[in-house]
Motif scaffolding. Structure first.
Motif, mmCIF file in Angstrom:
data_model
loop_
_atom_site.group_PDB
_atom_site.id
_atom_site.type_symbol
_atom_site.label_atom_id
_atom_site.label_comp_id
_atom_site.label_asym_id
_atom_site.label_seq_id
_atom_site.Cartn_x
_atom_site.Cartn_y
_atom_site.Cartn_z
ATOM 1 N N LEU A 189 0.874 -1.167 0.000
ATOM 2 C CA LEU A 189 0.000 0.000 0.000
ATOM 3 C C LEU A 189 0.913 1.220 0.000
ATOM 4 O O LEU A 189 1.501 1.577 1.023
ATOM 5 C CB LEU A 189 -0.902 -0.023 1.230
ATOM 6 C CG LEU A 189 -1.751 -1.294 1.385
ATOM 7 C CD1 LEU A 189 -2.524 -1.264 2.693
ATOM 8 C CD2 LEU A 189 -2.692 -1.474 0.195
ATOM 9 N N VAL A 190 1.048 1.853 -1.175
ATOM 10 C CA VAL A 190 2.120 2.825 -1.391
ATOM 11 C C VAL A 190 1.642 4.264 -1.128
ATOM 12 O O VAL A 190 1.875 5.176 -1.924
ATOM 13 C CB VAL A 190 2.718 2.668 -2.806
ATOM 14 C CG1 VAL A 190 4.050 3.419 -2.918
ATOM 15 C CG2 VAL A 190 2.965 1.194 -3.139
ATOM 16 N N GLY A 191 0.963 4.464 -0.013
ATOM 17 C CA GLY A 191 0.637 5.803 0.455
ATOM 18 C C GLY A 191 -0.680 6.389 -0.003
ATOM 19 O O GLY A 191 -1.232 6.026 -1.040
ATOM 20 N N ASP A 192 -1.192 7.311 0.809
ATOM 21 C CA ASP A 192 -2.459 8.000 0.573
ATOM 22 C C ASP A 192 -3.616 7.016 0.411
ATOM 23 O O ASP A 192 -4.523 7.233 -0.416
ATOM 24 C CB ASP A 192 -2.363 8.928 -0.645
ATOM 25 C CG ASP A 192 -1.525 10.170 -0.362
ATOM 26 O OD1 ASP A 192 -1.016 10.290 0.765
ATOM 27 O OD2 ASP A 192 -1.379 11.011 -1.269
ATOM 28 N N ILE A 193 -3.578 5.945 1.179
ATOM 29 C CA ILE A 193 -4.687 4.985 1.169
ATOM 30 C C ILE A 193 -5.885 5.605 1.883
ATOM 31 O O ILE A 193 -7.024 5.524 1.406
ATOM 32 C CB ILE A 193 -4.271 3.660 1.852
ATOM 33 C CG1 ILE A 193 -3.005 3.095 1.173
ATOM 34 C CG2 ILE A 193 -5.414 2.659 1.812
ATOM 35 C CD1 ILE A 193 -3.137 2.831 -0.309
ATOM 36 N N ILE A 194 -5.623 6.231 3.027
ATOM 37 C CA ILE A 194 -6.647 6.969 3.771
ATOM 38 C C ILE A 194 -6.322 8.454 3.645
ATOM 39 O O ILE A 194 -5.169 8.859 3.776
ATOM 40 C CB ILE A 194 -6.650 6.550 5.253
ATOM 41 C CG1 ILE A 194 -6.977 5.058 5.376
ATOM 42 C CG2 ILE A 194 -7.646 7.380 6.059
ATOM 43 C CD1 ILE A 194 -6.768 4.499 6.770
ATOM 44 N N ASP A 195 -7.342 9.280 3.402
ATOM 45 C CA ASP A 195 -7.111 10.713 3.247
ATOM 46 C C ASP A 195 -7.382 11.436 4.568
ATOM 47 O O ASP A 195 -8.491 11.906 4.824
ATOM 48 C CB ASP A 195 -7.987 11.287 2.133
ATOM 49 C CG ASP A 195 -7.497 12.642 1.655
ATOM 50 O OD1 ASP A 195 -7.098 13.452 2.511
ATOM 51 O OD2 ASP A 195 -7.497 12.883 0.434
#
Length: 256
Positions: free
Chosen positions: A32-38
């Protein structure tokens, strides 16, 4: 499997398409390479429908079934950067990762915001850009509602604008050059990143540059096959048509 820039917690997130993708694709390791949850958006107003919960549950279920889940936070979920080295329900949280492919090549896996001058040194401008981006996505929703009524396919206004505005194109090029330089500095064969919502897979100066894209505009992911080759998967347009009543999709591709 490499996913980034899902932006759960925003209205622009294509959670239904991501859930469909996750149902049809499995992998030994999910990055999961970032900004999965805002977190930026959730701080301003809470938006978390059941579909977003379903995406989280689906990812955790893959972990329970034996997949390794590696979470590399980005700028929008930077609150997780306080937990590097900690496991949450089988999810590893790390700053960056060196992935060794099936063919022995090494790839730096990183979100990429660390190399974005605006995010690092003018955060107020980054917040303003985020607001402008969300506004464009809202216009996108209205535009595509009208297009569906006319029997036309999905079209991304924000993606089109990004590729037409000279400064945006230059920024994408500079971002790629900077990430390639970092991969060279770390003496790896390639880099896999996200952040700029622009999916790509090409070689620059002897470095394999891969950007996973996003699940707001393009609905893309990257998969490594068993022979060490990489595949950029576009799960968007055919599935958008299939999600409309009375339409079915013929896309049954399964990534390794």
């Amino acid at each position: 499997m490499f996913l980034s820039d899902v932006h759960l917690g925003t209205r622009g997130c294509q959670a239904d398409l991501l859930l469909d993708f996750l149902k049809h694709n499995d992998a030994d390791t999910v990055y999961l390479v970032g900004d999965i949850i805002d977190g930026w958006r959730l701080k301003r107003s809470w938006y978390w429908p059941q579909l977003h919960n379903d995406v989280v549950q689906k990812l955790l279920r893959k972990g329970r079934k034996g997949a390794r889940i590696v979470y590399i936070p980005g700028n929008h979920d930077e609150f997780l950067r306080d937990f590097f080295g900690i496991h949450f329900g089988g999810v590893e949280v790390v700053d960056q990762f060196i992935h060794e492919g099936a063919n022995g090549k090494k790839y730096l896996v990183i979100h990429g915001d660390q190399f974005d001058v605006v995010v690092r040194h003018a955060k107020w401008l980054a917040f303003f850009g985020d607001w402008a981006y969300v506004t464009a996505l809202n216009l996108n929703t209205v535009l595509n509602y009208c297009r569906r009524k006319l029997g036309l396919t999905y079209w991304s206004l924000s993606a089109w604008a990004k590729l037409k505005v000279k400064n945006a194109v230059n920024f994408i090029g500079k971002f790629e050059e900077t990430l390639v330089s970092e991969a060279q500095r770390q003496k790896v064969d390639g880099v896999i990143c996200g952040h700029i919502h622009h999916a790509a897979d090409h070689e620059t100066n002897g470095i394999h540059y891969i950007n996973t894209g996003d699940w707001v505009e393009s609905c893309t992911a990257v998969a490594e096959n068993f022979d060490g080759t990489f595949e950029l998967i576009r799960w968007g347009e055919g599935k958008r048509a299939a999600s409309e009543p009375g339409k079915e999709s013929s896309d049954s591709r399964v990534a390794a």
